[in-house]
Scaffold this motif. Structure first.
Motif, PDB file in Angstrom:
ATOM      1  N   TYR A 127       2.370  81.147  74.583  1.00  8.63           N
ATOM      2  CA  TYR A 127       1.862  79.886  74.458  1.00  8.63           C
ATOM      3  C   TYR A 127       2.597  78.895  75.527  1.00  8.63           C
ATOM      4  CZ  TYR A 127      -0.227  75.984  72.162  1.00  8.63           C
ATOM      5  OH  TYR A 127      -0.729  74.846  71.950  1.00  8.63           O
ATOM      6  N   HIS A 128       4.035  79.144  75.427  1.00 13.12           N
ATOM      7  CA  HIS A 128       4.850  78.042  76.110  1.00 13.12           C
ATOM      8  C   HIS A 128       4.364  78.493  77.667  1.00 13.12           C
ATOM      9  CE1 HIS A 128       8.398  77.418  78.514  1.00 13.12           C
ATOM     10  NE2 HIS A 128       8.485  76.307  77.806  1.00 13.12           N
ATOM     11  N   GLN A 129       4.424  79.738  78.199  1.00 15.30           N
ATOM     12  CA  GLN A 129       4.273  79.988  79.566  1.00 15.30           C
ATOM     13  C   GLN A 129       2.705  79.473  80.169  1.00 15.30           C
ATOM     14  OE1 GLN A 129       3.876  84.239  80.332  1.00 15.30           O
ATOM     15  NE2 GLN A 129       3.909  84.036  82.404  1.00 15.30           N
ATOM     16  N   LYS A 130       1.881  79.633  79.207  1.00 14.02           N
ATOM     17  CA  LYS A 130       0.456  79.115  79.380  1.00 14.02           C
ATOM     18  C   LYS A 130       0.353  77.734  79.565  1.00 14.02           C
ATOM     19  CE  LYS A 130      -4.419  79.820  78.182  1.00 14.02           C
ATOM     20  NZ  LYS A 130      -5.260  80.368  77.463  1.00 14.02           N
ATOM     21  N   ARG A 131       1.179  76.849  78.412  1.00 15.72           N
ATOM     22  CA  ARG A 131       0.734  75.640  78.313  1.00 15.72           C
ATOM     23  C   ARG A 131       1.716  74.684  79.106  1.00 15.72           C
ATOM     24  NH1 ARG A 131      -4.234  74.970  77.199  1.00 15.72           N
ATOM     25  NH2 ARG A 131      -4.811  76.645  75.942  1.00 15.72           N
ATOM     26  N   TYR A 132       3.031  75.027  79.073  1.00 10.61           N
ATOM     27  CA  TYR A 132       4.138  74.323  79.805  1.00 10.61           C
ATOM     28  C   TYR A 132       4.401  74.557  81.139  1.00 10.61           C
ATOM     29  CZ  TYR A 132       5.875  72.121  75.768  1.00 10.61           C
ATOM     30  OH  TYR A 132       5.938  71.294  74.372  1.00 10.61           O
ATOM     31  N   THR A 133       3.144  74.325  82.008  1.00 11.42           N
ATOM     32  CA  THR A 133       3.039  74.447  83.413  1.00 11.42           C
ATOM     33  C   THR A 133       2.954  72.984  83.994  1.00 11.42           C
ATOM     34  OG1 THR A 133       0.795  74.662  83.612  1.00 11.42           O
ATOM     35  CG2 THR A 133       1.903  76.847  83.143  1.00 11.42           C
ATOM     36  N   LYS A 134       3.194  72.965  85.218  1.00  8.93           N
ATOM     37  CA  LYS A 134       3.232  71.795  86.063  1.00  8.93           C
ATOM     38  C   LYS A 134       1.644  71.311  86.177  1.00  8.93           C
ATOM     39  CE  LYS A 134       7.643  72.278  88.086  1.00  8.93           C
ATOM     40  NZ  LYS A 134       8.593  72.639  89.263  1.00  8.93           N
ATOM     41  N   ASP A 135       0.795  72.097  86.355  1.00  7.58           N
ATOM     42  CA  ASP A 135      -0.649  72.025  86.176  1.00  7.58           C
ATOM     43  C   ASP A 135      -1.232  71.317  84.969  1.00  7.58           C
ATOM     44  OD1 ASP A 135      -0.628  72.856  88.902  1.00  7.58           O
ATOM     45  OD2 ASP A 135      -0.949  74.713  88.390  1.00  7.58           O
ATOM     46  N   ASN A 136      -0.483  71.254  84.075  1.00  7.36           N
ATOM     47  CA  ASN A 136      -0.916  71.092  82.702  1.00  7.36           C
ATOM     48  C   ASN A 136      -0.130  69.648  81.963  1.00  7.36           C
ATOM     49  OD1 ASN A 136      -2.771  71.764  80.553  1.00  7.36           O
ATOM     50  ND2 ASN A 136      -1.148  72.722  79.334  1.00  7.36           N
ATOM     51  N   ILE A 137       0.499  69.138  83.021  1.00  7.49           N
ATOM     52  CA  ILE A 137       1.363  67.794  82.735  1.00  7.49           C
ATOM     53  C   ILE A 137       0.831  66.593  83.048  1.00  7.49           C
ATOM     54  CG2 ILE A 137       3.468  66.880  82.898  1.00  7.49           C
ATOM     55  CD1 ILE A 137       4.897  69.397  82.882  1.00  7.49           C
ATOM     56  N   TRP A 138       0.488  65.496  82.077  1.00  9.01           N
ATOM     57  CA  TRP A 138       0.107  64.347  82.527  1.00  9.01           C
ATOM     58  C   TRP A 138       1.484  63.386  82.337  1.00  9.01           C
ATOM     59  CZ3 TRP A 138      -5.061  62.585  82.900  1.00  9.01           C
ATOM     60  CH2 TRP A 138      -5.959  63.438  82.872  1.00  9.01           C
ATOM     61  N   ILE A 139       1.687  62.538  83.226  1.00  8.36           N
ATOM     62  CA  ILE A 139       2.713  61.394  83.088  1.00  8.36           C
ATOM     63  C   ILE A 139       2.193  59.940  82.981  1.00  8.36           C
ATOM     64  CG2 ILE A 139       4.634  60.586  84.284  1.00  8.36           C
ATOM     65  CD1 ILE A 139       5.071  63.109  85.743  1.00  8.36           C
TER      66      ILE A 139
END
Length: 153
Positions: A127-139
């Motif tokens: 779950y961490h590997q799938k969700r915590y990616t730079k392509d899944n981050i909003w700032i």
């Protein structure tokens, strides 16, 4: 400033997202980075996102690099214990009791806003590997104006 990560429910619960939020902000993972940065950051989870509130003085790229690195598996069991204590205190609150009752009547029978679920280390790491990616981050800034969004969003 805020960093948002899409973290949908896993097994009808936000437990996995909550556990990972604890793990990435854990002082156990990197004591030096915690002393320099993480103690100033607040994490919060919703049903479909994890939000980190970050002081403007924090190096945002360094923080993103830190939370997207693989989890240290030795901290998972420690953070499970921390969450168990935290959830026990929350389950006694009137707000949590009402939220769970309303959720069960509207959403689904096994709805629980906060509940510890049996989840394996392998599931947590995936779950961490799938969700915590730079392509899944909003700032966003503190007014929620978008500063960065994923290219695929």
């Amino acid at each position: 400033m805020k960093v948002w990560i899409k973290t949908p429910l896993y097994k009808n619960s936000d437990y996995c997202a909550h556990l990972i939020e604890h793990c990435v902000l854990s002082w156990h993972q990197n004591q030096d980075f915690f002393i320099d940065t993480l103690w100033k950051i607040n994490g919060d989870i919703g049903d479909f996102y994890t939000k980190f509130s970050i002081p403007d003085t924090t190096n945002i790229q360094k923080f993103i690099d830190f939370i997207t690195q693989p989890l240290d598996t030795t901290i998972i069991s420690k953070e499970k214990k921390v969450i168990k204590e935290e959830l026990h205190k929350k389950t006694l609150s009137i707000g949590t009791i009402l939220t769970n009752k309303v959720g069960k009547s509207i959403v689904w029978k096994d709805f629980t806003w906060i509940k510890s679920r049996k989840i394996t280390q392998k599931e947590i790491l995936y779950y961490h590997q799938k969700r915590y990616t730079k392509d899944n981050i909003w700032i966003t800034d503190d007014k929620l104006d978008i500063l960065h969004r994923p290219k695929t969003a």
